[in-house]
Design an enzyme around this catalytic site. Structure first.
Site, PDB file in Angstrom:
ATOM      1  CG  HIS A 306      -1.881   0.758   1.220  1.00 16.39           C
ATOM      2  ND1 HIS A 306      -2.439   2.110   1.538  1.00 16.39           N
ATOM      3  CD2 HIS A 306      -3.483   0.414   0.877  1.00 16.39           C
ATOM      4  CE1 HIS A 306      -2.976   2.832   1.486  1.00 16.39           C
ATOM      5  NE2 HIS A 306      -4.057   2.007   0.839  1.00 16.39           N
ATOM      6  CG  ASP A 364      -8.425  -4.277  -2.672  1.00 18.45           C
ATOM      7  OD1 ASP A 364      -9.670  -3.979  -2.451  1.00 18.45           O
ATOM      8  OD2 ASP A 364      -7.751  -3.913  -2.971  1.00 18.45           O
TER       9      ASP A 364
HETATM   10  N1  CMC Z   1       4.557  -7.449  -4.983  1.00 20.93           N
HETATM   11  C1  CMC Z   1       5.329  -7.739  -4.734  1.00 20.93           C
HETATM   12  N2  CMC Z   1       6.457  -6.323  -4.927  1.00 20.93           N
HETATM   13  C2  CMC Z   1       5.729  -5.070  -4.777  1.00 20.93           C
HETATM   14  C3  CMC Z   1       4.451  -5.070  -4.586  1.00 20.93           C
HETATM   15  C4  CMC Z   1       3.676  -5.950  -4.323  1.00 20.93           C
HETATM   16  N3  CMC Z   1       2.515  -7.062  -4.237  1.00 20.93           N
HETATM   17  N4  CMC Z   1       3.908  -3.531  -4.200  1.00 20.93           N
HETATM   18  C5  CMC Z   1       4.970  -3.183  -4.059  1.00 20.93           C
HETATM   19  N5  CMC Z   1       6.326  -3.982  -4.086  1.00 20.93           N
HETATM   20  C6  CMC Z   1       7.403  -4.028  -3.930  1.00 20.93           C
HETATM   21  C7  CMC Z   1       7.881  -3.384  -5.609  1.00 20.93           C
HETATM   22  O1  CMC Z   1       8.207  -3.715  -6.579  1.00 20.93           O
HETATM   23  C8  CMC Z   1       8.435  -1.419  -5.252  1.00 20.93           C
HETATM   24  O2  CMC Z   1      10.274  -2.228  -5.679  1.00 20.93           O
HETATM   25  P1  CMC Z   1      11.548  -2.111  -5.577  1.00 20.93           P
HETATM   26  O3  CMC Z   1      11.466  -0.700  -4.164  1.00 20.93           O
HETATM   27  O4  CMC Z   1      12.970  -2.856  -5.370  1.00 20.93           O
HETATM   28  O5  CMC Z   1      11.275  -1.465  -7.110  1.00 20.93           O
HETATM   29  C9  CMC Z   1       8.926  -1.287  -3.632  1.00 20.93           C
HETATM   30  O6  CMC Z   1       7.492  -2.738  -3.435  1.00 20.93           O
HETATM   31  C10 CMC Z   1       7.426  -0.019  -3.780  1.00 20.93           C
HETATM   32  O7  CMC Z   1       6.264  -0.573  -4.651  1.00 20.93           O
HETATM   33  P2  CMC Z   1       6.379   0.786  -5.711  1.00 20.93           P
HETATM   34  O8  CMC Z   1       4.814   0.285  -6.539  1.00 20.93           O
HETATM   35  O9  CMC Z   1       7.036   1.788  -4.873  1.00 20.93           O
HETATM   36  O10 CMC Z   1       4.567   1.279  -4.354  1.00 20.93           O
HETATM   37  P3  CMC Z   1       3.878   2.418  -4.961  1.00 20.93           P
HETATM   38  O11 CMC Z   1       3.296   2.925  -3.401  1.00 20.93           O
HETATM   39  O12 CMC Z   1       3.834   2.586  -5.546  1.00 20.93           O
HETATM   40  O13 CMC Z   1       3.174   1.227  -4.599  1.00 20.93           O
HETATM   41  C11 CMC Z   1       0.536  -0.297  -4.565  1.00 20.93           C
HETATM   42  C12 CMC Z   1       2.068   1.060  -4.384  1.00 20.93           C
HETATM   43  C13 CMC Z   1      -0.221  -0.524  -3.705  1.00 20.93           C
HETATM   44  C14 CMC Z   1       0.289   0.251  -5.679  1.00 20.93           C
HETATM   45  C15 CMC Z   1       1.513  -1.417  -4.662  1.00 20.93           C
HETATM   46  O14 CMC Z   1       2.701  -2.418  -4.295  1.00 20.93           O
HETATM   47  C16 CMC Z   1       0.475  -2.624  -5.791  1.00 20.93           C
HETATM   48  O15 CMC Z   1       0.557  -2.799  -6.986  1.00 20.93           O
HETATM   49  N6  CMC Z   1       0.184  -3.682  -5.065  1.00 20.93           N
HETATM   50  C17 CMC Z   1      -0.995  -4.817  -5.514  1.00 20.93           C
HETATM   51  C18 CMC Z   1      -2.421  -4.124  -5.629  1.00 20.93           C
HETATM   52  C19 CMC Z   1      -2.570  -3.957  -5.013  1.00 20.93           C
HETATM   53  O16 CMC Z   1      -3.177  -4.407  -3.997  1.00 20.93           O
HETATM   54  N7  CMC Z   1      -3.510  -2.263  -4.579  1.00 20.93           N
HETATM   55  C20 CMC Z   1      -4.456  -2.134  -3.765  1.00 20.93           C
HETATM   56  C21 CMC Z   1      -4.074  -1.087  -3.105  1.00 20.93           C
HETATM   57  S1  CMC Z   1      -5.053  -1.224  -1.269  1.00 20.93           S
HETATM   58  C22 CMC Z   1      -6.453  -0.789  -2.368  1.00 20.93           C
HETATM   59  C23 CMC Z   1      -6.579   0.695  -2.180  1.00 20.93           C
HETATM   60  O17 CMC Z   1      -7.176   1.355  -1.749  1.00 20.93           O
HETATM   61  O18 CMC Z   1      -7.663   1.207  -3.666  1.00 20.93           O
END
Ligand code: CMC
Length: 430
Positions: A306, A364
């Site tokens: 998240h 989720d």
């Molecule tokens: N699985 C594997 N690796 C992950 C995941 C995951 N679900 N989420 C983040 N990472 C890694 C990512 O690859 C990155 O690694 P590095 O620093 O080595 O490049 C690191 O963790 C940070 O990730 P980020 O993409 O920079 O983080 P963000 O804050 O931009 O993204 C997120 C947050 C929710 C979009 C992401 O965690 C994600 O894609 N999760 C899966 C989708 C999901 O479950 N979304 C629902 C969110 S809760 C409901 C809502 O509020 O809408």
């Protein structure tokens, strides 16, 4: 609220910038005059360090796993109250008295029917349309059906539009579902509570009596409470930005629904369930964990991570409990998806990759299993999220519109395209 100033050195120039303190949470540096004083903008495309507005509605402490609506912890609201109580709280700032609650319930209930001509509007969609596409369109279309409540400068019209959306969203969501499965629309029945009414509109058919299961109704109501607001997330920011131009509230909420649809946001519950189905068996988990950790593989564990929570999402804990309650009630003892989910959660929580990156299950992760057990198809999951989040969007939109200092939102950019160049006539181009 300006507590003090801080100084910033830009090249050789030192400027003073005001620091504003909230009631809790990080203070903010007010950079509103930065461009005038330095000729520079700030750059933060993902808004990771940027507060886009001031708000009194919802507070999140992502490190501690805290979520408060108007100061009240989500756990207490989900345990003791119902969804319409949280709606009242989010909209008006205080928990309702018994009289206020009864009046609010009455007002919402009296708006549950949609304009009869909307039935014909629905007939224009293909049967296999995604229900989120239907929601974006039908909520946007409400501005054509209810143009007596689109004047945003009139507080009465704002209130009527808000009530209409909160009340009609379950009706529209149920219609989107019924249409996709080829069943007749079921009209609302106003002696039922908000969530029971929704369940009936989704699952009743005219040829049989339908009895709402109170355990499922309570569980879904709790799911709605958990999703009601989440401060300045992508869809809420979309609603605020759309609303900042003075667009009508139905159009703004339709914009929010469009943003929520994406798999990184509200679409994650659908994606999480699809992922669990794809994994299929606990034996396959290590393969998927390896894929999630592989930098060259775009696969991510849906339902994990998240932007704000770097600890357990407090909603996920309640969701997990609700999931078990629903499965027990329905007598689902051996759900292979639940086995995969429990094991995946266990492995991910002990894996150094997920620990270091602070990737915990989010709301989720368990909501998909719960909603599936209740009988909702996966493409309805995000629709249920939109239904519940409508009140949050409206509350945030209302707060913005009622702020006398409100201006249109207009981000700037770092331009990296071609500098000025002269037009080449067609005949001279090679
Ligand atoms: N699985 C594997 N690796 C992950 C995941 C995951 N679900 N989420 C983040 N990472 C890694 C990512 O690859 C990155 O690694 P590095 O620093 O080595 O490049 C690191 O963790 C940070 O990730 P980020 O993409 O920079 O983080 P963000 O804050 O931009 O993204 C997120 C947050 C929710 C979009 C992401 O965690 C994600 O894609 N999760 C899966 C989708 C999901 O479950 N979304 C629902 C969110 S809760 C409901 C809502 O509020 O809408």
């Amino acid at each position: 609220m300006t507590a003090h100033t801080t100084s910033l050195k830009v090249d050789d120039k030192v400027i003073d910038l005001p620091v504003k303190e909230g009631t809790i949470g990080p203070a903010v540096v007010d950079i509103g005059k930065l461009y005038a004083q330095t000729g520079m903008f700030t750059y933060d495309p993902g808004f990771t360090s940027t507060a886009a507005c001031e708000s009194k509605i919802t507070y999140i402490d992502g490190d501690e796993g805290v979520l408060l609506y108007r100061g009240y912890p989500i756990e207490q609201l989900a345990e003791h109250g119902d969804f319409l109580e949280s709606c009242y709280l989010l909209l008006y700032g205080e928990l309702p008295t018994p009289t206020q609650k009864a009046d609010f319930d009455y007002r919402v209930t009296r708006h549950t029917m949609v304009h009869e001509q909307m039935m014909r509007f629905f007939q224009g969609f293909r049967r296999d349309a995604h229900p989120m596409a239907v929601m974006v369109a039908s909520v946007g279309a409400m501005s054509a059906f209810y143009h007596d409540s689109t004047d945003i400068s009139d507080p009465y019209q704002r209130m009527v539009a808000s009530m209409r959306m909160i009340a009609k969203m379950p009706t529209l969501a149920a219609m989107a579902f019924k249409y996709s499965i080829g069943q007749p629309f079921v009209y609302p029945k106003n002696d039922l509570d908000y969530t029971s009414n929704f369940l009936r509109m989704c699952f009743a058919v005219p040829c049989e009596e339908y009895k709402v299961n109170p355990v499922l109704s309570r569980a879904l109501d709790r799911i709605f409470i958990l999703h009601a607001d989440h401060e300045q997330n992508a869809s809420t920011s979309t609603v605020r930005l759309a609303g900042s131009s003075g667009a009508n509230p139905f159009a703004c909420i339709a914009a929010g629904i469009a943003c929520l649809w994406g798999p990184a946001h509200g679409g994650a519950n659908e994606a999480a369930l699809q992922m669990l189905q794809e994994i299929g068996h606990v034996d396959n988990i290590p393969k998927y964990i390896a894929k999630a950790k592989d930098k060259n593989d775009p696969f991510r564990l849906m339902g994990f991570g998240h932007r704000v929570y770097k600890n357990y999402d407090p909603r996920a804990k309640i969701m997990q409990k609700t999931c078990h309650e629903v499965l027990n009630e329905l007598g689902i003892k051996d759900d292979p998806l639940l086995d995969v989910a429990v094991e995946l959660e266990r492995i991910a929580l002990s894996d150094p990759y997920f620990i270091e990156k602070k990737l915990y299950p989010n709301i989720d992760f368990y909501s998909g299993i719960t909603l599936k057990a209740m009988g909702f198809p996966t493409d309805m999951f995000t629709v249920l999220f939109a239904l519940a989040r409508t009140v949050g969007w409206i509350g945030q939109w209302k707060e913005m519109i009622e702020d006398p200092g409100q201006r249109i939102g207009r981000p700037r950019q770092l331009y990296t395209g071609e500098p000025r160049r002269e037009y080449t006539p067609m005949a001279q181009r090679r």
